[in-house]
Write an enzyme that holds these catalytic residues in place. Sequence first.
Site, PDB file in Angstrom:
ATOM      1  CG  MET A 183      47.339  55.230   1.380  1.00  0.00           C
ATOM      2  SD  MET A 183      47.966  55.833   0.033  1.00  0.00           S
ATOM      3  CE  MET A 183      47.435  57.793  -0.168  1.00  0.00           C
ATOM      4  N   PRO A 184      45.469  53.425   4.051  1.00  0.00           N
ATOM      5  CG  PRO A 184      43.949  52.105   4.450  1.00  0.00           C
ATOM      6  CD  PRO A 184      44.350  52.982   3.128  1.00  0.00           C
ATOM      7  CE1 TYR A 185      54.073  51.358   5.198  1.00  0.00           C
ATOM      8  CE2 TYR A 185      54.071  52.530   7.542  1.00  0.00           C
ATOM      9  CZ  TYR A 185      54.985  51.658   5.912  1.00  0.00           C
ATOM     10  OH  TYR A 185      55.776  50.742   6.088  1.00  0.00           O
TER      11      TYR A 185
END
Length: 70
Positions: free
Chosen positions: A1-3
């Site tokens: 889950m990239p941020y």
Amino acid sequence: MPYVNIRITRDGATPEQKAELIRGVTDLLVRVLDKNPATTFVVIDEVAMEDWGVGGLPVEDYNRSLEQPS
């Protein structure tokens, strides 16, 4: 889950430009890292000009120094 957090000065980025940044960063993560766009978060923080510095100067002073002939 990239941020991904993008910080820019409050100097007139339009909603359309911000949407393009979000879309472009998301597409890059999909293409390069095979990340799912549905779980990719991109946040744009706008920082007041007086709260941003470059080269030891407030950004407005730094920009003025670039405009002056040497």
